[in-house]
Design an enzyme around this catalytic site. Structure first.
Site, PDB file in Angstrom:
ATOM      1  N   SER A   1      30.187  84.811 -38.557  1.00 51.86           N
ATOM      2  CA  SER A   1      29.171  83.974 -37.937  1.00 51.86           C
ATOM      3  C   SER A   1      27.773  84.302 -38.464  1.00 51.86           C
ATOM      4  O   SER A   1      27.515  84.185 -39.643  1.00 51.86           O
ATOM      5  CB  SER A   1      29.257  84.116 -36.422  1.00 51.86           C
ATOM      6  OG  SER A   1      28.552  83.079 -35.806  1.00 51.86           O
TER       7      SER A   1
ATOM      8  N   ASP B   1      23.896  78.010 -38.589  1.00 54.93           N
ATOM      9  CA  ASP B   1      24.257  79.351 -39.038  1.00 54.93           C
ATOM     10  C   ASP B   1      25.456  79.217 -39.987  1.00 54.93           C
ATOM     11  O   ASP B   1      25.950  78.107 -40.203  1.00 54.93           O
ATOM     12  CB  ASP B   1      24.493  80.291 -37.833  1.00 54.93           C
ATOM     13  CG  ASP B   1      25.787  80.023 -37.122  1.00 54.93           C
ATOM     14  OD1 ASP B   1      26.333  78.907 -37.276  1.00 54.93           O
ATOM     15  OD2 ASP B   1      26.268  80.920 -36.411  1.00 54.93           O
TER      16      ASP B   1
END
Lengths: 455, 451
Positions: free
Chosen positions: A98, A240
């Protein structure tokens, strides 16, 4: 940061070339296969260079216990969860660290409901891993891996069906996107063009070499701001690397802060789609709470961690919620953070309100949210938190996750990190000085428990 | 439990038991460490476990910083041929070869295309055991690419080596059984290049072992059964990785796999004499054939790596083993079943006549192969005890190059602990079958007593 391995509720995480090895990935995939039982398991990944080798290790580990890998390739993390349900798979594995920097990678596990494993299930998985007893399947029962065709079609179709896509198409907004050289580099243009947007991208090479800091914080969004102003865009979106978090830049190129993403989403859902309570995690801005309460929605604050927010939302029947870090959750689309539903809701808001992003921002109360962390050895944590709790005895104290103290128009929160030997502090108040004061008070209160500070 | 067997040539294990992804990743990472992150070719056979093993191998290599050139389904000889031409640092062949369904193996190939030499192999094993792997950071990980065009250069070279025009003129019909293995997709181009009529048997890439994949007469019955129907001039049964081959004559006689090497050697030496390398339990036919051509025979320990090493040392013309293996160093550094078939066809085409007639020209011996099962530890002990017993070895010359070999004027026996399975192999060859049978039976009885 030390290159350690972290096995916890949010999966298995480490640094490639040090602690995060294909051997480890294969062993965890095998344990996961044993945990979910024989059947299909969706495997997706972000653009990190290590993704290919980890995907191969995961594929082999799953096959060895009779699970059929359903390979989605490079896709957003929420897409993996959606595919688990659409394909009737036993579970899913997202290969992504992530927002962690590029050297990191991780396995994140999802159950057959497409949700990340909750604490109890994660513990069961780790038990299976540590016991190391697996029923390996014989050669003739080894399932062949299969590629998933057009893996994002279902995800994007679902988002477009939820929002008023026609209204967005009529407005035909000009949109700038910073894809962070992550999954968005492959998918976001197509998604936005499906909604009739004119799209300009930066950091749009799917290399996994992020070029900007992967967390979409305001201070990292210089390239996006420049793109918005040079191309005269209506809005800028920063994703992201795995496409679950979203930050917004207004039409003047000014980053709004990720808390506003959830505030806009709450506004869009409650005004136009579904009524109901809202769940956010403890460190989420009061701005979200204000937006929800203004619309008569009850607000519940949950423990930190995506699965904790999602679990509360499902229990409460909350139509919208999320995390202050830019993680919008709309269970009607998918019960997990999703930057794509976030983008669609913001675009819908723009189209229907006929206002600019900066005008929308004006309508949301302003707060200053400050964050800090202090070093703290694990054995010092209980005493430190006890001191803070005593300090606020008689006040409005929430002990769900560390110590959360709420004041009339402000709050302060201290909790031990899941990933580092620190206590994370955050405070929010209408003005910056007040928030800074709350943080300083908290630091002073904790200090006696943190003797022998080494830094 | 069908256990893991590690050796300096590679690793083998049983799917569902010992052959786990982690073991394979570790082993590939050890090889990637050994080649210091250089590019590595990977080829696999059609076994059902091979894709899983391939992904594990690639993961281990990529993590060690090696670029992976994935040839997909590729028989070992074609893989080995490709390594020097692709300037790779080495290769890993994923293939169960002659082993039964369920087994699979990794074989390590060095930059010259030969099996990794034993000293280097020991180094890989040390890295494996110490788990001291090269670990590339995220910027220096290897990348994987698929390579699809590796067969054409191989067939170009094969066509250039052989008298393809003669084979074409002979209008041969040839039946080949490749056990649904890695050879399937390469049979058609092979037949086209050499200009014979192909009858392919067990040539679907299903990974299903339609017969025991070891080339032996009993495993060549399927190909033999179709030969009269198509009036085939020759029949062949290969192992699933195309490394070994046994012959079937036009009269459906399934020849012992021991005939492949001497027949090909006779043909090759007739054109260009040179040193022959055989292992220490290869049929005496090879010695006799070499003597006819006034060529020297050098004996090596059992295994492709040892035979290849001796071929290099002796600058030999041809090498092989009695299990149906043949290598011609000026072509490649591999035991190559297609090459062996091509040379047999060239021999038939140039000399005329039949394959059965050709086989009858070779010196006649009878070879008996037996196995006695026992734990590996005790197998070696049993061999020591056997060596101390004097009564069976009267008048024999003893040799301990590999295991135990005793030679008499009229025959020989060889006893050796298998490196791959928990058993002792007993070979006995003699001019007369009863003599060979009798010696083998005697040794088996003695071994059974020890085990």
């Amino acid at each position: 940061m030390k290159e350690f391995l972290k096995v916890g509720i949010s999966g298995v995480r480490g640094v490639v070339g040090a602690t995060f090895t294909p051997q480890l990935a294969a062993a965890f995939a095998r344990a996961f296969g044993a945990f979910v039982g024989r059947g299909g398991v969706v495997v997706g990944r972000d653009t990190r260079p290590s993704g290919d080798l980890i995907e191969r290790a995961v594929t082999a580990g799953l096959q060895s216990v009779g699970c059929q890998p359903l390979l989605a390739g490079i896709v957003p993390t929420p897409t993996v969860g959606i595919l688990v349900r659409d394909l009737g798979a036993r579970g899913g594995i997202a290969i992504t660290a992530s927002h962690n920097p590029a050297p990191w990678n991780a396995l994140k596990f999802m159950g057959r409901d497409g949700l990340f494993l909750d604490r109890a299930h994660a513990e069961e998985l780790f038990d299976i891993y540590h016991q190391g007893q697996f029923d390996l399947v014989a050669e003739e029962d080894l399932p062949a891996a299969e590629d998933v065709a057009d893996p994002t079609a279902g995800h994007f179709g679902r988002v477009c069906a939820y929002v008023d896509a026609a209204a967005i198409r009529r407005r035909a907004p000009r949109v700038a996107v910073d894809a962070c050289n992550g999954v968005g580099a492959l998918h976001t243009r197509r998604f936005l063009e499906q909604l009739g947007c004119d799209v300009a991208l930066c950091h749009d090479m799917p290399t996994g070499d992020f070029e900007r800091e992967p967390e979409p914080l305001p201070e990292h969004l210089g390239a996006l701001s420049a793109l918005v102003t040079s191309r005269r865009c209506d809005v800028g979106f920063a994703q992201d690397p795995d496409g679950d978090r979203l930050a917004i830049v207004d039409e003047h190129g000014r980053p709004l802060g990720e808390d506003l993403t959830v505030a806009f989403a709450v506004q869009a859902v409650l005004d136009r789609h579904q009524r109901g309570p809202v769940a956010i995690h403890l460190s989420t801005s009061r701005a979200v709470q204000d937006v929800a309460e203004k619309r008569g929605a009850a607000v519940t604050r949950t423990r930190i961690g995506e699965i904790n927010v999602v679990t509360s939302m499902l229990a409460l029947g909350a139509p919208v919620g999320g995390e202050g870090n830019g993680g919008v959750i709309v269970p009607a689309v998918h019960p997990g953070r999703d930057s794509f539903v976030g983008m669609a809701l913001v675009l819908e808001l723009l189209a229907r309100e006929g206002r600019t992003v900066s005008q929308l921002r004006q309508a949301v109360p302003r707060y200053a949210l400050l964050k800090d962390k202090v070093r703290c050895r694990p054995e010092q944590v209980p005493e430190a938190l006890r001191l803070l709790r005593r300090r606020h005895e008689g006040g409005k104290v929430n002990l769900l996750d560390g110590v959360f103290v709420e004041f009339a128009d402000a709050w302060v929160h201290a909790r031990p990190s899941n990933t580092e030997p620190v206590i994370r502090l955050s405070a929010e108040a209408p003005i910056r000085e007040a928030a800074a004061r709350l943080l300083q008070e908290a630091r002073d209160t904790l200090a006696p428990a943190l003797g022998e500070q080494k830094r | 439990m069908k256990g893991l067997r590690l050796s300096s040539f590679g690793l083998r294990g049983f799917a569902g038991e010992s052959l786990t992804p982690e073991v394979v990743i570790d082993f590939a990472a050890a090889f990637g460490t050994f080649v210091d992150g250089g590019p590595v070719l990977v080829g696999r056979d059609t076994r059902l476990s091979s894709p899983m093993v391939r992904d594990s191998v690639a993961a281990g290599l990529l993590a060690a910083g090696c670029d992976v050139l994935d040839l997909g389904v590729c028989p070992a000889p074609l893989l080995q041929f490709s390594v020097p031409r692709r300037r790779a640092a080495g290769a890993i062949a994923i293939s169960g070869g002659h082993m039964r369904a369920g087994w699979n193996a990794l074989t390590l190939i060095s930059a010259d295309g030969g099996f990794l030499d034993p000293v280097s192999g020991e180094a890989v094993l040390d890295i494996y055991h110490a788990r001291d792997f090269r670990r590339a950071d995220w910027r220096n990980l290897g990348t994987a690419a698929e390579v699809g065009d590796f067969a054409a250069p191989y067939f170009d070279a094969l066509e250039a080596l052989l008298d393809a025009a003669a084979i074409r003129r002979a209008k041969l019909t040839v039946a080949i059984d490749v056990v649904n293995g890695a050879g399937c997709r390469f049979l058609e181009p092979f037949a086209q290049r050499l200009g014979f009529r192909l009858v392919a048997v067990n040539a679907e890439e299903s990974g299903y072992m339609a017969r025991d994949p070891e080339p032996r007469p009993r495993n060549a019955r399927q190909v033999a059964s179709v030969m009269p129907l198509v009036q085939a001039h020759a029949g062949f049964a290969t192992s699933s990785d195309l490394g070994r081959v046994s012959l079937v004559a036009e009269d459906r006689e399934t020849a012992s796999e021991e005939y492949t090497f001497p027949l090909v050697a006779d043909h090759v030496l007739a054109a260009a004499p040179g040193t022959v390398v055989a292992n220490c339990c290869t049929t005496r036919m090879v010695d006799d054939v070499a003597a006819q051509h006034r060529c020297r025979v050098v004996k090596a320990p059992v295994g492709q790596a040892y035979v290849m090493a001796a071929l290099s040392d002796e600058q030999g013309a041809i090498g092989g083993e009695g299990n149906g293996s043949v290598a011609v160093p000026r072509f490649s550094r591999a035991f190559d079943g297609l090459l062996a078939i091509g040379l047999v066809l060239e021999d038939l085409a140039q000399r005329g006549g039949t394959l059965s007639g050709r086989l009858r020209e070779l010196p006649r011996y009878h070879i008996v192969k037996r196995q006695v099962y026992g734990e590996p530890r005790r197998c070696y002990r049993a061999l020591e005890l056997l060596q101390r017993e004097d009564d069976w070895q009267a008048g024999a010359a003893l040799d301990r190059t590999d295991g135990l070999r005793a030679d008499w004027d009229d025959g020989w026996v060889h006893v050796r602990a298998s490196r791959t399975e928990p058993l002792v192999r007993v070979l006995s060859e003699a001019r007369q079958r009863p003599q060979a049978e009798g010696r083998a039976a005697d040794l088996c009885r003695r071994l059974e007593r020890e085990l």
